[in-house]
Write a protein that holds these residues in place. Sequence first.
Motif, mmCIF file in Angstrom:
data_model
loop_
_atom_site.group_PDB
_atom_site.id
_atom_site.type_symbol
_atom_site.label_atom_id
_atom_site.label_comp_id
_atom_site.label_asym_id
_atom_site.label_seq_id
_atom_site.Cartn_x
_atom_site.Cartn_y
_atom_site.Cartn_z
ATOM 1 N N MET A 22 68.756 64.565 -15.250
ATOM 2 C CA MET A 22 68.823 63.761 -14.030
ATOM 3 C C MET A 22 68.703 64.637 -12.793
ATOM 4 O O MET A 22 67.982 64.304 -11.847
ATOM 5 C CB MET A 22 70.126 62.942 -14.006
ATOM 6 N N LEU A 23 69.402 65.779 -12.796
ATOM 7 C CA LEU A 23 69.310 66.669 -11.644
ATOM 8 C C LEU A 23 67.897 67.227 -11.506
ATOM 9 O O LEU A 23 67.349 67.294 -10.398
ATOM 10 C CB LEU A 23 70.308 67.819 -11.772
ATOM 11 N N MET A 24 67.286 67.591 -12.615
ATOM 12 C CA MET A 24 65.921 68.096 -12.581
ATOM 13 C C MET A 24 64.976 67.060 -11.986
ATOM 14 O O MET A 24 64.086 67.391 -11.190
ATOM 15 C CB MET A 24 65.470 68.501 -13.986
ATOM 16 N N ALA A 198 71.783 51.787 -10.935
ATOM 17 C CA ALA A 198 70.633 51.253 -10.191
ATOM 18 C C ALA A 198 69.690 52.347 -9.695
ATOM 19 O O ALA A 198 68.564 52.043 -9.270
ATOM 20 C CB ALA A 198 71.123 50.429 -9.011
ATOM 21 N N LYS A 199 70.101 53.597 -9.740
ATOM 22 C CA LYS A 199 69.272 54.684 -9.221
ATOM 23 C C LYS A 199 68.140 55.009 -10.198
ATOM 24 O O LYS A 199 68.355 55.078 -11.407
ATOM 25 C CB LYS A 199 70.135 55.926 -8.946
ATOM 26 N N ASP A 200 66.958 55.245 -9.670
ATOM 27 C CA ASP A 200 65.775 55.457 -10.505
ATOM 28 C C ASP A 200 65.945 56.634 -11.455
ATOM 29 O O ASP A 200 65.570 56.548 -12.632
ATOM 30 C CB ASP A 200 64.540 55.673 -9.628
ATOM 31 N N PHE A 201 66.502 57.743 -10.964
ATOM 32 C CA PHE A 201 66.616 58.926 -11.830
ATOM 33 C C PHE A 201 67.609 58.699 -12.968
ATOM 34 O O PHE A 201 67.475 59.298 -14.035
ATOM 35 C CB PHE A 201 66.979 60.175 -11.017
ATOM 36 N N GLN A 207 69.377 56.295 -19.133
ATOM 37 C CA GLN A 207 69.615 54.996 -19.758
ATOM 38 C C GLN A 207 69.251 54.953 -21.234
ATOM 39 O O GLN A 207 70.081 54.577 -22.071
ATOM 40 C CB GLN A 207 68.853 53.902 -19.008
ATOM 41 N N GLN A 208 68.021 55.337 -21.585
ATOM 42 C CA GLN A 208 67.605 55.226 -22.977
ATOM 43 C C GLN A 208 68.401 56.156 -23.884
ATOM 44 O O GLN A 208 68.835 55.769 -24.977
ATOM 45 C CB GLN A 208 66.110 55.519 -23.117
#
Length: 231
Positions: A22-24, A198-201, A207-208
Amino acid sequence: MRGEKTVLYKNDQSPPARSVKMLMSLLGLNFIEQRDINPLFREQDTPEMRKKNPMRTIPFIDDGDFSLGDSHAICLYLLEKYGKPEHEYLYPKDIKKRATVNQRLFFDCGVVFQRLRAVMAPTYMGQMTEMPKEVIGGIRNAYGTLEAYLSESVYLADDVMTIADICTISTVSSLDGLHPVDGKRYPKLRQWLTNMYAKDFVKEENQQGCEDHVTYLFAAMELNKQQKSKL
């Protein structure tokens, strides 16, 4: 700045690995190669991997002649190496704000993840067939502390998102799948989850893997139950 090839060794079901991913994504570090490791096959235990990462944990990063384990340390390393001025909000320079971020990171590592580990370890070892009351109690205790932190700010350490939120959402999302956060008992934590989900990243990198992780744990518990019933 980039120098030699940088490689992230990860598994998408691993909450710590998801936090690094996520940070990347947030920093735009798409030049970092990602290689999968299957912990069930103990691929992190080869002599080569042990030399690079004596902790034998996932994830770890190989940055030329430098290797680093522990997702929190990796996130801080990547942020300090590649973060731009517009990313300062993730790890503010103000000493008190940074201390609060650090404390939340330590809480995620030392408490929240340990509550998840109390489910993961015995399940992977074939022992857990369902989550006992004491394990659920530990999860609720962690939820309660997070709720208290969120009574002071919109996010865990500030009114803006920090690296503490990125690391913690990967852990709490798996816990939320195993023992859902009760919005009546923990309304601020439920709202924080809604904001983060809700955040895209988070959608793209967490999520998956989270859904697969939770599905696998429940399936493994059921298999453990079936095997024990045959004894």
